[in-house]
Design a protein around this motif. Structure first.
Motif, PDB file in Angstrom:
ATOM      1  N   SER A  46      42.874  41.960  40.522  1.00 11.70           N
ATOM      2  CA  SER A  46      41.774  42.888  40.786  1.00 11.70           C
ATOM      3  C   SER A  46      41.745  43.242  42.270  1.00 11.70           C
ATOM      4  O   SER A  46      42.437  42.613  43.070  1.00 11.70           O
ATOM      5  N   GLY A  47      40.942  44.244  42.596  1.00  8.74           N
ATOM      6  CA  GLY A  47      40.743  44.598  43.992  1.00  8.74           C
ATOM      7  C   GLY A  47      41.460  45.850  44.452  1.00  8.74           C
ATOM      8  O   GLY A  47      41.287  46.275  45.597  1.00  8.74           O
TER       9      GLY A  47
ATOM     10  N   TYR B 231      45.182  35.412  46.833  1.00 10.41           N
ATOM     11  CA  TYR B 231      44.676  36.641  47.424  1.00 10.41           C
ATOM     12  C   TYR B 231      45.774  37.350  48.223  1.00 10.41           C
ATOM     13  O   TYR B 231      46.736  36.723  48.671  1.00 10.41           O
TER      14      TYR B 231
ATOM     15  N   ARG C 227      41.617  44.065  49.657  1.00 12.31           N
ATOM     16  CA  ARG C 227      41.874  42.654  49.383  1.00 12.31           C
ATOM     17  C   ARG C 227      42.041  42.478  47.884  1.00 12.31           C
ATOM     18  O   ARG C 227      41.111  42.712  47.115  1.00 12.31           O
ATOM     19  N   LEU C 228      43.226  42.058  47.504  1.00 12.70           N
ATOM     20  CA  LEU C 228      43.526  41.823  46.097  1.00 12.70           C
ATOM     21  C   LEU C 228      43.270  40.365  45.745  1.00 12.70           C
ATOM     22  O   LEU C 228      43.462  39.470  46.575  1.00 12.70           O
ATOM     23  N   SER C 229      42.859  40.147  44.518  1.00 14.48           N
ATOM     24  CA  SER C 229      42.667  38.797  43.992  1.00 14.48           C
ATOM     25  C   SER C 229      43.444  38.648  42.700  1.00 14.48           C
ATOM     26  O   SER C 229      43.612  39.619  41.954  1.00 14.48           O
TER      27      SER C 229
ATOM     28  N   THR D  46      47.081  45.580  39.345  1.00  9.90           N
ATOM     29  CA  THR D  46      45.995  46.363  39.936  1.00  9.90           C
ATOM     30  C   THR D  46      46.615  47.483  40.763  1.00  9.90           C
ATOM     31  O   THR D  46      47.535  47.253  41.541  1.00  9.90           O
TER      32      THR D  46
END
Length: 128
Positions: A7-8, A84, A19-21, A122
């Motif tokens: 996500s993100g 992350y 910022r991706l998670s 994502t």
């Protein structure tokens, strides 16, 4: 079965940040903290292997592709089974679908790493 949920992502102008998670769950046999984790990406129109952009070992050592070095930072929270990717100074060439998985996974996505699966990814789109 291990589940990976990225996500993100989003649409951002060049120079911006995201910022991706990636949350990993689902299998009591998969111990997140014992695996090196990586972020991979697949640019639009690229039907070949996923490109590894960052990796983080179990003790926090990191490695980056030259194309993102100095701009991206990978980190992990073993208590949350989450990895992350902080992406700064984004460029249009960073546009891609981003995935996480164990690292390495040569030949990804045919190689689904130690998790045996891939998330939905994502989408990151960087406009010029």
């Amino acid at each position: 079965q291990v589940q990976l949920v990225e996500s993100g992502g989003g649409l951002v102008q060049a120079g911006g940040s995201l910022r991706l998670s990636c949350a990993v769950s689902g299998s009591s046999e998969f111990s997140f903290s014992t695996y090196t984790m990586g972020w991979y990406r697949q640019p639009p129109g690229n039907l070949g292997d996923l490109i590894a952009v960052a990796a983080i070992t179990t003790d926090g050592h990191t490695n980056y592709a030259n194309s993102v070095k100095g701009r991206f930072t990978i980190s992990r929270d073993n208590a949350k089974n989450t990895v992350y990717l902080q992406m700064n100074n984004l460029k249009p060439e960073d546009t891609a679908v981003y995935y996480c998985n164990t690292f390495p996974a040569p030949g990804a996505p045919m190689n689904s790493g130690d998790t045996g699966s891939w998330g939905q990814g994502t989408q990151v789109t960087v406009s010029s």
